[in-house]
Scaffold this active site. Structure first.
Site, mmCIF file in Angstrom:
data_model
loop_
_atom_site.group_PDB
_atom_site.id
_atom_site.type_symbol
_atom_site.label_atom_id
_atom_site.label_comp_id
_atom_site.label_asym_id
_atom_site.label_seq_id
_atom_site.Cartn_x
_atom_site.Cartn_y
_atom_site.Cartn_z
ATOM 1 N N ARG A 151 0.837 -1.215 0.000
ATOM 2 C CA ARG A 151 0.000 0.000 0.000
ATOM 3 C C ARG A 151 0.863 1.253 0.000
ATOM 4 N NH1 ARG A 151 -4.680 -0.087 4.273
ATOM 5 N NH2 ARG A 151 -5.273 1.816 3.206
ATOM 6 N N GLN B 170 -10.333 9.821 7.540
ATOM 7 C CA GLN B 170 -10.102 8.420 7.930
ATOM 8 C C GLN B 170 -8.990 7.822 7.084
ATOM 9 O OE1 GLN B 170 -14.193 6.318 8.337
ATOM 10 N NE2 GLN B 170 -14.550 8.127 7.087
ATOM 11 N N ASN B 171 -8.546 8.583 6.092
ATOM 12 C CA ASN B 171 -7.577 8.017 5.150
ATOM 13 C C ASN B 171 -6.177 7.978 5.745
ATOM 14 O OD1 ASN B 171 -9.715 7.823 3.487
ATOM 15 N ND2 ASN B 171 -9.192 9.571 2.198
ATOM 16 N N VAL B 172 -5.513 6.862 5.515
ATOM 17 C CA VAL B 172 -4.144 6.722 6.017
ATOM 18 C C VAL B 172 -3.137 7.098 4.936
ATOM 19 C CG1 VAL B 172 -4.829 4.993 7.724
ATOM 20 C CG2 VAL B 172 -3.959 4.234 5.497
ATOM 21 N N ASP B 173 -3.633 7.417 3.730
ATOM 22 C CA ASP B 173 -2.703 7.923 2.711
ATOM 23 C C ASP B 173 -2.350 9.380 3.045
ATOM 24 O OD1 ASP B 173 -4.468 9.875 1.385
ATOM 25 O OD2 ASP B 173 -5.560 8.171 0.551
ATOM 26 N N HIS C 85 -7.430 7.643 11.696
ATOM 27 C CA HIS C 85 -7.071 6.216 11.577
ATOM 28 C C HIS C 85 -5.577 5.984 11.406
ATOM 29 C CE1 HIS C 85 -11.421 4.876 10.387
ATOM 30 N NE2 HIS C 85 -11.282 5.148 11.669
ATOM 31 N N CYS D 65 7.383 0.281 23.652
ATOM 32 C CA CYS D 65 7.464 1.652 24.200
ATOM 33 C C CYS D 65 6.489 2.607 23.517
ATOM 34 C CB CYS D 65 8.891 2.189 24.115
ATOM 35 S SG CYS D 65 9.433 2.576 22.439
ATOM 36 N N ASN E 75 -20.858 11.505 -2.682
ATOM 37 C CA ASN E 75 -20.657 10.061 -2.761
ATOM 38 C C ASN E 75 -21.550 9.536 -3.884
ATOM 39 O OD1 ASN E 75 -20.573 7.222 -2.285
ATOM 40 N ND2 ASN E 75 -20.164 7.582 -0.118
ATOM 41 N N ALA F 244 -15.994 12.526 -6.173
ATOM 42 C CA ALA F 244 -15.488 13.731 -5.508
ATOM 43 C C ALA F 244 -14.420 14.460 -6.323
ATOM 44 C CB ALA F 244 -14.920 13.344 -4.143
HETATM 45 P P1 OAD Z 1 -15.367 2.430 2.442
HETATM 46 O O1 OAD Z 1 -14.718 1.533 1.452
HETATM 47 O O2 OAD Z 1 -16.168 1.812 3.514
HETATM 48 O O3 OAD Z 1 -16.314 3.465 1.676
HETATM 49 C C1 OAD Z 1 -15.848 4.189 0.580
HETATM 50 C C2 OAD Z 1 -16.972 5.070 0.106
HETATM 51 O O4 OAD Z 1 -16.482 5.871 -0.964
HETATM 52 C C3 OAD Z 1 -18.201 4.327 -0.426
HETATM 53 O O5 OAD Z 1 -19.358 4.850 0.212
HETATM 54 C C4 OAD Z 1 -18.214 4.646 -1.905
HETATM 55 O O6 OAD Z 1 -19.527 4.737 -2.432
HETATM 56 C C5 OAD Z 1 -17.526 5.990 -1.921
HETATM 57 N N1 OAD Z 1 -16.894 6.350 -3.197
HETATM 58 C C6 OAD Z 1 -16.425 5.527 -4.157
HETATM 59 N N2 OAD Z 1 -15.903 6.234 -5.162
HETATM 60 C C7 OAD Z 1 -16.035 7.540 -4.836
HETATM 61 C C8 OAD Z 1 -15.683 8.754 -5.473
HETATM 62 N N3 OAD Z 1 -15.069 8.754 -6.637
HETATM 63 N N4 OAD Z 1 -15.992 9.921 -4.849
HETATM 64 C C9 OAD Z 1 -16.629 9.909 -3.635
HETATM 65 N N5 OAD Z 1 -16.981 8.784 -3.005
HETATM 66 C C10 OAD Z 1 -16.697 7.619 -3.585
HETATM 67 O O7 OAD Z 1 -14.221 3.389 3.030
HETATM 68 P P2 OAD Z 1 -14.272 4.265 4.343
HETATM 69 O O8 OAD Z 1 -15.631 4.745 4.634
HETATM 70 O O9 OAD Z 1 -13.177 5.257 4.219
HETATM 71 O O10 OAD Z 1 -9.889 1.842 8.279
HETATM 72 O O11 OAD Z 1 -13.858 3.181 5.415
HETATM 73 C C11 OAD Z 1 -13.652 3.551 6.744
HETATM 74 C C12 OAD Z 1 -12.509 2.781 7.337
HETATM 75 O O12 OAD Z 1 -12.722 1.391 7.139
HETATM 76 C C13 OAD Z 1 -11.173 3.051 6.663
HETATM 77 O O13 OAD Z 1 -10.523 4.184 7.195
HETATM 78 C C14 OAD Z 1 -10.396 1.805 6.933
HETATM 79 C C15 OAD Z 1 -11.476 0.743 6.810
HETATM 80 O O14 OAD Z 1 -11.316 -0.335 7.670
HETATM 81 C C16 OAD Z 1 -8.554 1.683 8.429
HETATM 82 O O15 OAD Z 1 -7.787 1.474 7.530
HETATM 83 C C17 OAD Z 1 -8.100 1.802 9.830
#
Ligand code: OAD
Length: 252
Positions: free
Chosen positions: A70, A101-104, A119, A130, A219, A237
């Site tokens: 990644r 929430q993005n780790v990038d 996150h 430690c 979204n 987006a």
């Molecule tokens: P998800 O994969 O759960 O959701 C991604 C969302 O992005 C979905 O609702 C899609 O419909 C939407 N999406 C897709 N393409 C898009 C675009 N071009 N523009 C806008 N939206 C779009 O990802 P997260 O909600 O970020 O945790 O997930 C939350 C957490 O779950 C993450 O931070 C990760 C994961 O476990 C860790 O890594 C700690």
């Protein structure tokens, strides 16, 4: 729910306290996968192994190598137009916070500075003993780890883990407090690219709604947070945020 771009522009032009909340969809136009969509990360990697401490402790080489992969993807990706608009927003509004929430690191590379990463960060590693954190880029690590080359804390020589908040773990206090404060006091919340499957539990969107904030969600797919949105923009987006920003700039 129908959306009109002038309603979005009006919401932004009247706002003073803005909280932007992003998830993996914000980086989709940069070529990074989301988690729960059909081609998402959790369809290829079992989160019980790759996103829990227990999984890491039983398969540290496998887990680290997934994060190394990644890191390579993220290193090759570029911020998209959505990241860039969000970075410009923080200079426009005196009270602004980006909660991601993005780790990038695409928000930071686009210029965002007023942000909290709830996150963690994919470039970070943390000592299991430690808890000191390090930037993996400061070390000469191989592209792939073996049992012998796994990252070790320079101070206590104990195994380091990716500095990411995994399932069953808590968001760091500072980041959580900042996110709760911003979401509870904003007058506009922009929710970008999150399914809400994890973030729904934090209640940021509900807090903003309770405070009377206007909620705008970007979204392409309706999700569990959409019910709170006053305006739902069902578009990618990286494509629609620059359009909105251009209209807003013309409007001013
Ligand atoms: P998800 O994969 O759960 O959701 C991604 C969302 O992005 C979905 O609702 C899609 O419909 C939407 N999406 C897709 N393409 C898009 C675009 N071009 N523009 C806008 N939206 C779009 O990802 P997260 O909600 O970020 O945790 O997930 C939350 C957490 O779950 C993450 O931070 C990760 C994961 O476990 C860790 O890594 C700690």
């Amino acid at each position: 729910m129908e959306y009109r771009i002038d309603a979005v522009v009006e919401a932004f032009s009247g706002a003073e306290r803005v909280c932007v909340f992003t998830g993996a969809g914000a980086s989709k136009e940069s070529g990074l996968p989301t988690f729960r969509e059909i081609d998402g990360e959790w369809k290829h990697y079992d989160p019980m192994t790759f996103a829990t401490l227990e999984g890491f402790l039983s398969e540290p080489v496998q887990v680290w190598n997934m994060y190394r992969m990644r890191q390579r993807q993220i290193g090759e990706a570029q911020p998209n137009g959505g990241h860039s608009v969000i970075a410009q927003m923080e200079r426009q509004y005196p009270h602004f916070l980006l909660v991601t929430q993005n780790v990038d690191d695409l928000h930071e590379r686009a210029g965002s500075r007023k942000l909290v990463k709830i996150h963690g960060d994919c470039w970070g590693m943390r000592c299991l003993q430690c808890c000191e954190t390090y930037d993996t880029r400061d070390f000469d690590f191989p592209a792939e780890f073996t049992t012998e080359t796994l990252p070790i804390c320079p101070k206590c020589e104990v195994l380091c883990r990716p500095d990411i908040v995994w399932f069953g773990e808590f968001v760091p206090d500072d980041a959580m407090h900042a996110a709760v404060w911003s979401s509870s006091t904003c007058d506009l919340m922009l929710v970008v690219g999150t399914s809400g499957e994890v973030s729904g539990g934090y209640g940021f969107v509900e807090r903003a709604a309770m405070n009377g904030a206007t909620i705008v969600e970007i979204n392409p797919t309706e999700g569990i947070l959409t019910q709170h949105a006053h305006i739902w923009v069902p578009e990618p987006a990286g494509v629609v945020l620059p359009k909105i920003w251009q209209c807003l700039t013309m409007y001013k």
